[in-house]
Design a protein around this motif. Sequence first.
Motif, PDB file in Angstrom:
ATOM      1  N   ARG A   1       0.833  -1.214   0.000  1.00  0.00           N
ATOM      2  CA  ARG A   1       0.000   0.000   0.000  1.00  0.00           C
ATOM      3  C   ARG A   1       0.860   1.253   0.000  1.00  0.00           C
ATOM      4  N   ARG A   2       1.953   1.230   0.769  1.00  0.00           N
ATOM      5  CA  ARG A   2       2.854   2.385   0.823  1.00  0.00           C
ATOM      6  C   ARG A   2       3.477   2.656  -0.545  1.00  0.00           C
ATOM      7  N   ARG A   3       3.916   1.583  -1.222  1.00  0.00           N
ATOM      8  CA  ARG A   3       4.498   1.726  -2.557  1.00  0.00           C
ATOM      9  C   ARG A   3       3.488   2.310  -3.541  1.00  0.00           C
ATOM     10  N   GLN A   4       2.261   1.818  -3.466  1.00  0.00           N
ATOM     11  CA  GLN A   4       1.229   2.300  -4.373  1.00  0.00           C
ATOM     12  C   GLN A   4       0.895   3.767  -4.089  1.00  0.00           C
ATOM     13  N   LEU A   5       0.856   4.139  -2.816  1.00  0.00           N
ATOM     14  CA  LEU A   5       0.570   5.522  -2.454  1.00  0.00           C
ATOM     15  C   LEU A   5       1.674   6.457  -2.945  1.00  0.00           C
ATOM     16  N   LYS A   6       2.916   6.023  -2.814  1.00  0.00           N
ATOM     17  CA  LYS A   6       4.038   6.833  -3.306  1.00  0.00           C
ATOM     18  C   LYS A   6       3.951   7.019  -4.822  1.00  0.00           C
ATOM     19  N   ALA A   7       3.626   5.951  -5.536  1.00  0.00           N
ATOM     20  CA  ALA A   7       3.518   6.028  -6.998  1.00  0.00           C
ATOM     21  C   ALA A   7       2.370   6.945  -7.405  1.00  0.00           C
ATOM     22  N   LEU A   8       1.244   6.851  -6.716  1.00  0.00           N
ATOM     23  CA  LEU A   8       0.106   7.728  -7.019  1.00  0.00           C
ATOM     24  C   LEU A   8       0.468   9.179  -6.743  1.00  0.00           C
ATOM     25  N   TRP A   9       1.122   9.421  -5.616  1.00  0.00           N
ATOM     26  CA  TRP A   9       1.515  10.788  -5.257  1.00  0.00           C
ATOM     27  C   TRP A   9       2.431  11.386  -6.333  1.00  0.00           C
ATOM     28  N   LYS A  10       3.366  10.568  -6.799  1.00  0.00           N
ATOM     29  CA  LYS A  10       4.289  11.021  -7.852  1.00  0.00           C
ATOM     30  C   LYS A  10       3.516  11.337  -9.132  1.00  0.00           C
ATOM     31  N   ARG A  11       2.579  10.461  -9.512  1.00  0.00           N
ATOM     32  CA  ARG A  11       1.801  10.660 -10.736  1.00  0.00           C
ATOM     33  C   ARG A  11       0.931  11.909 -10.639  1.00  0.00           C
ATOM     34  N   LEU A  12       0.321  12.131  -9.486  1.00  0.00           N
ATOM     35  CA  LEU A  12      -0.498  13.335  -9.317  1.00  0.00           C
ATOM     36  C   LEU A  12       0.355  14.596  -9.419  1.00  0.00           C
ATOM     37  N   GLY A  13       1.577  14.536  -8.896  1.00  0.00           N
ATOM     38  CA  GLY A  13       2.501  15.671  -9.030  1.00  0.00           C
ATOM     39  C   GLY A  13       2.836  15.945 -10.491  1.00  0.00           C
ATOM     40  N   GLN A  14       3.045  14.874 -11.266  1.00  0.00           N
ATOM     41  CA  GLN A  14       3.315  15.029 -12.695  1.00  0.00           C
ATOM     42  C   GLN A  14       2.122  15.659 -13.407  1.00  0.00           C
ATOM     43  N   LEU A  15       0.916  15.169 -13.091  1.00  0.00           N
ATOM     44  CA  LEU A  15      -0.286  15.702 -13.733  1.00  0.00           C
ATOM     45  C   LEU A  15      -0.507  17.159 -13.371  1.00  0.00           C
ATOM     46  N   GLN A  16      -0.150  17.517 -12.156  1.00  0.00           N
ATOM     47  CA  GLN A  16      -0.321  18.893 -11.717  1.00  0.00           C
ATOM     48  C   GLN A  16       0.581  19.845 -12.511  1.00  0.00           C
ATOM     49  N   GLN A  17       1.722  19.360 -12.955  1.00  0.00           N
ATOM     50  CA  GLN A  17       2.662  20.186 -13.711  1.00  0.00           C
ATOM     51  C   GLN A  17       2.284  20.321 -15.192  1.00  0.00           C
ATOM     52  N   MET A  18       1.451  19.409 -15.674  1.00  0.00           N
ATOM     53  CA  MET A  18       1.076  19.428 -17.094  1.00  0.00           C
ATOM     54  C   MET A  18       0.072  20.543 -17.360  1.00  0.00           C
ATOM     55  N   LYS A  19       0.135  21.063 -18.559  1.00  0.00           N
ATOM     56  CA  LYS A  19      -0.813  22.087 -18.991  1.00  0.00           C
ATOM     57  C   LYS A  19      -1.846  21.402 -19.884  1.00  0.00           C
ATOM     58  N   LEU A  20      -2.943  20.985 -19.261  1.00  0.00           N
ATOM     59  CA  LEU A  20      -3.971  20.216 -19.953  1.00  0.00           C
ATOM     60  C   LEU A  20      -5.322  20.900 -19.828  1.00  0.00           C
ATOM     61  N   LYS A  21      -6.177  20.632 -20.805  1.00  0.00           N
ATOM     62  CA  LYS A  21      -7.553  21.097 -20.704  1.00  0.00           C
ATOM     63  C   LYS A  21      -8.279  20.200 -19.705  1.00  0.00           C
ATOM     64  N   ALA A  22      -9.400  20.690 -19.208  1.00  0.00           N
ATOM     65  CA  ALA A  22     -10.124  19.986 -18.138  1.00  0.00           C
ATOM     66  C   ALA A  22     -10.456  18.548 -18.525  1.00  0.00           C
ATOM     67  N   ARG A  23     -10.938  18.322 -19.732  1.00  0.00           N
ATOM     68  CA  ARG A  23     -11.325  16.972 -20.162  1.00  0.00           C
ATOM     69  C   ARG A  23     -10.111  16.038 -20.176  1.00  0.00           C
ATOM     70  N   GLU A  24      -8.998  16.514 -20.725  1.00  0.00           N
ATOM     71  CA  GLU A  24      -7.780  15.690 -20.777  1.00  0.00           C
ATOM     72  C   GLU A  24      -7.287  15.371 -19.366  1.00  0.00           C
ATOM     73  N   LEU A  25      -7.341  16.359 -18.494  1.00  0.00           N
ATOM     74  CA  LEU A  25      -6.892  16.168 -17.119  1.00  0.00           C
ATOM     75  C   LEU A  25      -7.777  15.152 -16.400  1.00  0.00           C
ATOM     76  N   LEU A  26      -9.086  15.256 -16.597  1.00  0.00           N
ATOM     77  CA  LEU A  26      -9.999  14.305 -15.964  1.00  0.00           C
ATOM     78  C   LEU A  26      -9.744  12.884 -16.456  1.00  0.00           C
ATOM     79  N   LEU A  27      -9.443  12.734 -17.742  1.00  0.00           N
ATOM     80  CA  LEU A  27      -9.124  11.404 -18.270  1.00  0.00           C
ATOM     81  C   LEU A  27      -7.861  10.845 -17.631  1.00  0.00           C
ATOM     82  N   LYS A  28      -6.856  11.681 -17.481  1.00  0.00           N
ATOM     83  CA  LYS A  28      -5.603  11.227 -16.875  1.00  0.00           C
ATOM     84  C   LYS A  28      -5.786  10.925 -15.381  1.00  0.00           C
ATOM     85  N   LEU A  29      -6.622  11.707 -14.710  1.00  0.00           N
ATOM     86  CA  LEU A  29      -6.914  11.417 -13.309  1.00  0.00           C
ATOM     87  C   LEU A  29      -7.663  10.088 -13.187  1.00  0.00           C
ATOM     88  N   GLY A  30      -8.577   9.832 -14.117  1.00  0.00           N
ATOM     89  CA  GLY A  30      -9.293   8.552 -14.123  1.00  0.00           C
ATOM     90  C   GLY A  30      -8.356   7.383 -14.353  1.00  0.00           C
TER      91      GLY A  30
END
Length: 151
Positions: free
Chosen positions: A66-95
């Motif tokens: 669970r800790r490994r998965q949480l770290k990976a998710l946290w890293k991915r969310l940080g990456q998505l936060q840095q991307m310049k995406l439209k709302a629909r694209e961002l929602l797809l990536k969050l999904g």
Amino acid sequence: MRSSVPPIYYLVGTPKGRLSKLEADLLACPWQRVRPGVDVKILPQENELYVFAQSHDRLNKERAMRRRQLKALWKRLGQLQQMKLKARELLLKLGEARGLYRAAWRFIDIQYPEPTTAGIASFRFTLNRQKLRQVPSPRRPLSASNQSLRA
């Protein structure tokens, strides 16, 4: 188990739905050590014998997963936060991230995107420490159908 009278040859896994029904009774039962690192609770009930087993090594392994998965998710969310995406694209990536890190997703609070004037969406996320502290130990009782067990 085989040395008991009558001998027990099998255990049947109990569905989680039944586990919640037995939870109050199991809490009242004392832990018994069967060998180093493995504890059990024994609950005789309605011609069944429930054996609730807990392995310390398995608990540690599941916490590490669970800790490994949480770290990976946290890293991915940080990456998505840095991307310049439209709302629909961002929602797809969050999904997609939610699908990949399903077990860890429940520990994250997300403020979903609101489009800006440039059409670029942003979101915020935080770790829900209260949910993280409330994680129960993943333990499942086993049922030895219509049998008795001598500890």
